[in-house]
Every structure is written in C-alpha cells, then in structure tokens.
Write a protein that holds these residues in place. Sequence first.
Motif, PDB file in Angstrom:
ATOM      1  N   ASN A   1       0.856  -1.192   0.000  1.00  0.00           N
ATOM      2  CA  ASN A   1       0.000   0.000   0.000  1.00  0.00           C
ATOM      3  C   ASN A   1       0.888   1.237   0.000  1.00  0.00           C
ATOM      4  OD1 ASN A   1      -2.859  -0.868   0.204  1.00  0.00           O
ATOM      5  ND2 ASN A   1      -2.171  -1.853   2.108  1.00  0.00           N
ATOM      6  N   ALA A   2       1.204   1.722  -1.207  1.00  0.00           N
ATOM      7  CA  ALA A   2       2.056   2.923  -1.303  1.00  0.00           C
ATOM      8  C   ALA A   2       1.273   4.148  -1.757  1.00  0.00           C
ATOM      9  CB  ALA A   2       3.224   2.678  -2.259  1.00  0.00           C
ATOM     10  N   ALA A   3       0.084   3.967  -2.324  1.00  0.00           N
ATOM     11  CA  ALA A   3      -0.684   5.131  -2.800  1.00  0.00           C
ATOM     12  C   ALA A   3      -0.996   6.050  -1.626  1.00  0.00           C
ATOM     13  CB  ALA A   3      -1.972   4.678  -3.470  1.00  0.00           C
ATOM     14  N   GLY A   4      -0.781   7.332  -1.826  1.00  0.00           N
ATOM     15  CA  GLY A   4      -1.076   8.282  -0.749  1.00  0.00           C
ATOM     16  C   GLY A   4      -0.661   9.666  -1.170  1.00  0.00           C
ATOM     17  N   PHE A   5      -1.208  10.668  -0.491  1.00  0.00           N
ATOM     18  CA  PHE A   5      -0.742  12.032  -0.724  1.00  0.00           C
ATOM     19  C   PHE A   5      -0.919  12.867   0.532  1.00  0.00           C
ATOM     20  CE2 PHE A   5      -5.229  12.358  -1.972  1.00  0.00           C
ATOM     21  CZ  PHE A   5      -5.622  13.620  -1.514  1.00  0.00           C
ATOM     22  N   GLY A   6      -0.293  14.040   0.518  1.00  0.00           N
ATOM     23  CA  GLY A   6      -0.372  14.941   1.662  1.00  0.00           C
ATOM     24  C   GLY A   6      -0.915  16.297   1.247  1.00  0.00           C
TER      25      GLY A   6
ATOM     26  N   MET B   1      -8.060  12.594   0.869  1.00  0.00           N
ATOM     27  CA  MET B   1      -6.772  12.121   1.401  1.00  0.00           C
ATOM     28  C   MET B   1      -6.991  11.060   2.491  1.00  0.00           C
ATOM     29  SD  MET B   1      -3.774  14.386   3.187  1.00  0.00           S
ATOM     30  CE  MET B   1      -4.765  14.750   4.623  1.00  0.00           C
ATOM     31  N   LEU B   2      -7.969  11.304   3.351  1.00  0.00           N
ATOM     32  CA  LEU B   2      -8.231  10.320   4.419  1.00  0.00           C
ATOM     33  C   LEU B   2      -8.780   9.018   3.829  1.00  0.00           C
ATOM     34  CD1 LEU B   2      -9.692  12.666   7.193  1.00  0.00           C
ATOM     35  CD2 LEU B   2      -7.358  11.802   6.960  1.00  0.00           C
ATOM     36  N   GLN B   3      -9.614   9.139   2.783  1.00  0.00           N
ATOM     37  CA  GLN B   3     -10.119   7.931   2.112  1.00  0.00           C
ATOM     38  C   GLN B   3      -8.953   7.108   1.558  1.00  0.00           C
ATOM     39  OE1 GLN B   3     -13.201   6.513   1.657  1.00  0.00           O
ATOM     40  NE2 GLN B   3     -13.961   8.007   3.119  1.00  0.00           N
ATOM     41  N   LEU B   4      -7.983   7.801   0.972  1.00  0.00           N
ATOM     42  CA  LEU B   4      -6.856   7.090   0.359  1.00  0.00           C
ATOM     43  C   LEU B   4      -5.868   6.590   1.413  1.00  0.00           C
ATOM     44  CD1 LEU B   4      -5.403   6.223  -2.244  1.00  0.00           C
ATOM     45  CD2 LEU B   4      -4.243   8.436  -2.231  1.00  0.00           C
ATOM     46  N   ASN B   5      -5.366   7.531   2.227  1.00  0.00           N
ATOM     47  CA  ASN B   5      -4.280   7.168   3.149  1.00  0.00           C
ATOM     48  C   ASN B   5      -4.764   6.219   4.245  1.00  0.00           C
ATOM     49  OD1 ASN B   5      -3.066   9.146   1.637  1.00  0.00           O
ATOM     50  ND2 ASN B   5      -2.449  10.432   3.349  1.00  0.00           N
ATOM     51  N   VAL B   6      -5.988   6.442   4.736  1.00  0.00           N
ATOM     52  CA  VAL B   6      -6.479   5.649   5.868  1.00  0.00           C
ATOM     53  C   VAL B   6      -7.393   4.507   5.402  1.00  0.00           C
ATOM     54  CG1 VAL B   6      -7.852   5.725   7.996  1.00  0.00           C
ATOM     55  CG2 VAL B   6      -6.293   7.607   7.449  1.00  0.00           C
ATOM     56  N   VAL B   7      -8.493   4.880   4.721  1.00  0.00           N
ATOM     57  CA  VAL B   7      -9.516   3.854   4.428  1.00  0.00           C
ATOM     58  C   VAL B   7      -8.990   2.825   3.422  1.00  0.00           C
ATOM     59  CG1 VAL B   7     -11.873   3.420   3.635  1.00  0.00           C
ATOM     60  CG2 VAL B   7     -11.370   5.461   5.000  1.00  0.00           C
ATOM     61  N   ALA B   8      -8.346   3.296   2.343  1.00  0.00           N
ATOM     62  CA  ALA B   8      -7.849   2.329   1.349  1.00  0.00           C
ATOM     63  C   ALA B   8      -6.801   1.409   1.973  1.00  0.00           C
ATOM     64  CB  ALA B   8      -7.274   3.053   0.131  1.00  0.00           C
ATOM     65  N   THR B   9      -5.901   1.969   2.771  1.00  0.00           N
ATOM     66  CA  THR B   9      -4.872   1.130   3.406  1.00  0.00           C
ATOM     67  C   THR B   9      -5.523   0.107   4.337  1.00  0.00           C
ATOM     68  OG1 THR B   9      -3.268   2.933   3.267  1.00  0.00           O
ATOM     69  CG2 THR B   9      -2.792   1.189   4.848  1.00  0.00           C
ATOM     70  N   ALA B  10      -6.492   0.567   5.140  1.00  0.00           N
ATOM     71  CA  ALA B  10      -7.145  -0.352   6.083  1.00  0.00           C
ATOM     72  C   ALA B  10      -7.972  -1.404   5.343  1.00  0.00           C
ATOM     73  CB  ALA B  10      -8.037   0.443   7.035  1.00  0.00           C
ATOM     74  N   GLU B  11      -8.701  -0.951   4.322  1.00  0.00           N
ATOM     75  CA  GLU B  11      -9.595  -1.896   3.626  1.00  0.00           C
ATOM     76  C   GLU B  11      -8.809  -2.957   2.851  1.00  0.00           C
ATOM     77  OE1 GLU B  11     -12.788  -0.123   1.370  1.00  0.00           O
ATOM     78  OE2 GLU B  11     -13.098  -1.976   0.220  1.00  0.00           O
ATOM     79  N   LEU B  12      -7.805  -2.519   2.098  1.00  0.00           N
ATOM     80  CA  LEU B  12      -7.037  -3.506   1.319  1.00  0.00           C
ATOM     81  C   LEU B  12      -6.271  -4.438   2.253  1.00  0.00           C
ATOM     82  CD1 LEU B  12      -5.774  -1.361  -1.707  1.00  0.00           C
ATOM     83  CD2 LEU B  12      -7.762  -2.864  -1.582  1.00  0.00           C
ATOM     84  N   THR B  13      -5.691  -3.876   3.317  1.00  0.00           N
ATOM     85  CA  THR B  13      -4.979  -4.731   4.277  1.00  0.00           C
ATOM     86  C   THR B  13      -5.930  -5.785   4.843  1.00  0.00           C
ATOM     87  OG1 THR B  13      -3.456  -2.954   4.882  1.00  0.00           O
ATOM     88  CG2 THR B  13      -3.733  -4.704   6.496  1.00  0.00           C
ATOM     89  N   HIS B  14      -7.095  -5.362   5.274  1.00  0.00           N
ATOM     90  CA  HIS B  14      -8.067  -6.295   5.870  1.00  0.00           C
ATOM     91  C   HIS B  14      -8.472  -7.371   4.860  1.00  0.00           C
ATOM     92  CE1 HIS B  14     -11.544  -7.044   8.714  1.00  0.00           C
ATOM     93  NE2 HIS B  14     -11.842  -7.790   7.656  1.00  0.00           N
TER      94      HIS B  14
ATOM     95  N   PHE C   1       0.250  20.314   8.663  1.00  0.00           N
ATOM     96  CA  PHE C   1       0.288  19.024   7.956  1.00  0.00           C
ATOM     97  C   PHE C   1      -0.596  18.070   8.778  1.00  0.00           C
ATOM     98  CE2 PHE C   1       4.168  17.550   5.259  1.00  0.00           C
ATOM     99  CZ  PHE C   1       3.322  17.240   4.208  1.00  0.00           C
ATOM    100  N   ALA C   2      -1.588  18.691   9.456  1.00  0.00           N
ATOM    101  CA  ALA C   2      -2.269  18.012  10.556  1.00  0.00           C
ATOM    102  C   ALA C   2      -2.975  16.722  10.133  1.00  0.00           C
ATOM    103  CB  ALA C   2      -3.283  18.967  11.194  1.00  0.00           C
ATOM    104  N   ALA C   3      -3.838  16.816   9.117  1.00  0.00           N
ATOM    105  CA  ALA C   3      -4.614  15.625   8.733  1.00  0.00           C
ATOM    106  C   ALA C   3      -3.698  14.571   8.103  1.00  0.00           C
ATOM    107  CB  ALA C   3      -5.736  16.010   7.771  1.00  0.00           C
ATOM    108  N   TYR C   4      -2.700  15.022   7.347  1.00  0.00           N
ATOM    109  CA  TYR C   4      -1.766  14.064   6.741  1.00  0.00           C
ATOM    110  C   TYR C   4      -1.017  13.289   7.821  1.00  0.00           C
ATOM    111  CZ  TYR C   4       2.217  12.072   4.311  1.00  0.00           C
ATOM    112  OH  TYR C   4       3.161  11.185   3.842  1.00  0.00           O
ATOM    113  N   ALA C   5      -0.432  14.027   8.790  1.00  0.00           N
ATOM    114  CA  ALA C   5       0.344  13.351   9.839  1.00  0.00           C
ATOM    115  C   ALA C   5      -0.556  12.403  10.630  1.00  0.00           C
ATOM    116  CB  ALA C   5       0.997  14.381  10.761  1.00  0.00           C
ATOM    117  N   ALA C   6      -1.780  12.837  10.896  1.00  0.00           N
ATOM    118  CA  ALA C   6      -2.712  11.967  11.634  1.00  0.00           C
ATOM    119  C   ALA C   6      -3.058  10.730  10.816  1.00  0.00           C
ATOM    120  CB  ALA C   6      -3.976  12.745  11.992  1.00  0.00           C
ATOM    121  N   SER C   7      -3.181  10.894   9.491  1.00  0.00           N
ATOM    122  CA  SER C   7      -3.498   9.723   8.650  1.00  0.00           C
ATOM    123  C   SER C   7      -2.347   8.718   8.688  1.00  0.00           C
ATOM    124  CB  SER C   7      -3.808  10.152   7.209  1.00  0.00           C
ATOM    125  OG  SER C   7      -2.632  10.479   6.476  1.00  0.00           O
ATOM    126  N   LYS C   8      -1.126   9.226   8.724  1.00  0.00           N
ATOM    127  CA  LYS C   8       0.024   8.317   8.745  1.00  0.00           C
ATOM    128  C   LYS C   8       0.235   7.714  10.139  1.00  0.00           C
ATOM    129  CE  LYS C   8       1.006   8.489   4.404  1.00  0.00           C
ATOM    130  NZ  LYS C   8       0.911   7.300   3.546  1.00  0.00           N
TER     131      LYS C   8
END
Length: 264
Positions: A88-93, A109-122, A151-158
């Motif tokens: 899971n490398a797709a992401g942006f800030g 960004m949250l859909q990509l960095n958080v939800v996509a990573t969580a969903e594909l991992t699961h 960079f608040a939401a990005y850092a929180a997503s990571k």
Amino acid sequence: MTGEGLAVVTGASSGIGEALARRLAESDRDLILVARTGHRLARLAEELAKANGIEAGILVADLETPEGREAVFAETEGAGKAVELLVNAAGFGLNGPEVELPLDRVLGMLQLNVVATAELTHRFLVGMRARRAGAILNVASTAAFLPMPYFAAYAASKAFVLSFSHALHEEAKQDGVTVTCLCPGYTKTNFHSVAGMRGAEATPFPEMTPDAVAKIGLEALRKKKAYVVTHPLDRAWIASGCLVPRWVPVKLAAAIFSRTRLPK
Ligand SMILES: NC(=O)c1ccc[n+]([C@@H]2O[C@H](COP(=O)([O-])OP(=O)(O)OC[C@H]3O[C@@H](n4cnc5c(N)ncnc54)[C@H](OP(=O)(O)O)[C@@H]3O)[C@@H](O)[C@H]2O)c1
C-alpha cells in the motif's frame, strides 16, 4: 504466472510505489500495478515484464472510492489469483493551515491514506491467513510519529497507518503473515508538488531517493520487522523527541511546516 508469486502494488505510477515495483520485478515477482494514471502504469508494466521476464498487469483504480478499492480485490483474489504480497504505497499529503485546505481534498486524502490502506490490508489478510503465508508492506511516513501543525490531517493519517500496521504485525505473525510499515522521511518524488509544498531544501530534514527508500523497505519486510524509519537522522529526531515534553517537537514542526507551503 511466471515469477516468485504475485504482488499488488498501489501507487505504482510514480515515486516510492514505482521504485518498489521495480525492485520487486527484479526479484522475479509477478506484479499488478495500481493507480489512476493508466498510461504510466502500462508503460511501466511493459518495461518491467520485458526486462525481468515476469508477468505485469495493471489496474486503473481511484482508491479514494469504494468501487476502486473493491476492484483491486475483485480482479485479484476475487478472480482466483492468490496475492502473496500487498504494498500500500498510494497516498498524498496536503500542506497548509487545516481551515484553508479544501475539505473535499482533505476527505479524499483520508479515504486514500487511511480507508484504502485499512480496507485492502483487511481484505487481503483474510486469504493470507487462510494460506498461512503472505506479506503486507504499508507506507506511512516519519510524520506518523508526531502531530504536525500545517500538515495536521496528513500526519494523523500516517499515525493511523503506523499504529494499525504495527498492531497487525503482532496479530498476523501468529498466522504466518508479515505486516511491515515503511516510514520514509523526505523522498524525492511528486509528493511535494501534490502537497503544495517546497522540497527538502526548505527544511532541516535529509532527503532520499525513492529507490533507496524501496530498498530499505523491502529489506525490513524480508527481516519481518514491524516498521522501519529509512534515514538515520530521522531516527535520531524521532528518538530525541521522546526525551522532551511533547509540545516541544510539535512547536518545532509548526515552525517548519508553516513555511514550507508553496505560494498559490
Ligand atoms: N515523498 C515523500 O517525501 C514521502 C515521505 C513520507 C511518506 N511518503 C508516502 O509515500 C507514499 C508514496 O508517495 P510518493 O512520495 O511516491 O508520491 P507520488 O510520487 O506522488 O506517488 C503517489 C502515488 O499514489 C497514487 N495515487 C494518488 N492518489 C490516488 C488515488 N486516488 N487512487 C489511486 N492511486 C493514487 C499516484 O498515482 P496516480 O496519481 O496515477 O493515481 C502515485 O502513484 C505515500 O503514501 C506518501 O504519503 C512520501
């Protein structure tokens, strides 16, 4: 299938995802490359297949959407292709004061960095657990270790990606599956122009090439590490940040990232 087992790499059309795909192809992995920019994926797939004698397919998908995420699973495991490695490398800030960022981009960004990573991992973990084999490499960031003003939401997503991956590392190893989190610092890719920010020259942080980051990430995965921070200087500031009150590095981050935003 001709190679060492199938790997799915998201964010493979550029930067760190592309570098990971290149190294995986060299180590004889068959690949499915995922991103939105089809012509870049097609060019890379053709090049890697020809140079390494592997099979390389592409999947054009917007992972900010449920349909895009569903397609990645449906066209691989859902079509009877067992995936041995998910990257899971797709992401942006997005750099800037939170209230000035377009809300739709923050949520995307949250859909990509958080939800996509969580969903594909699961989704992919289920099959890996059943087969008692497989590996997942999730790309977080050094930003995962600290709240970062501007960079608040990005850092929180990571921070989510690191916490989720580290926890699953413990769970999945009971099932013969490795989950590793790759935490790069500044890396020379399209990331900064997409984020609306200046490059590493505007900060005190060291900069790495995507290939150097990919090499360290795959080595950490091979060694079954929970996570890896790619640059020694980044490891040093992260460690020293734990020795002082938390507001100190947060204020430092504010001073740095309030100045990195590109003028509109
Ligand atoms: N560069 C750095 O300094 C740095 C530092 C720490 C962590 N990271 C992380 O490293 C990862 C890779 O970033 P990078 O530096 O390689 O940046 P990059 O060159 O901009 O690559 C980002 C990748 O994500 C894909 N992507 C973006 N939006 C997408 C979407 N909605 N659906 C599917 N794919 C999408 C892009 O492809 P398309 O545009 O073709 O869809 C591209 O392949 C990210 O998770 C980033 O947060 C980067």
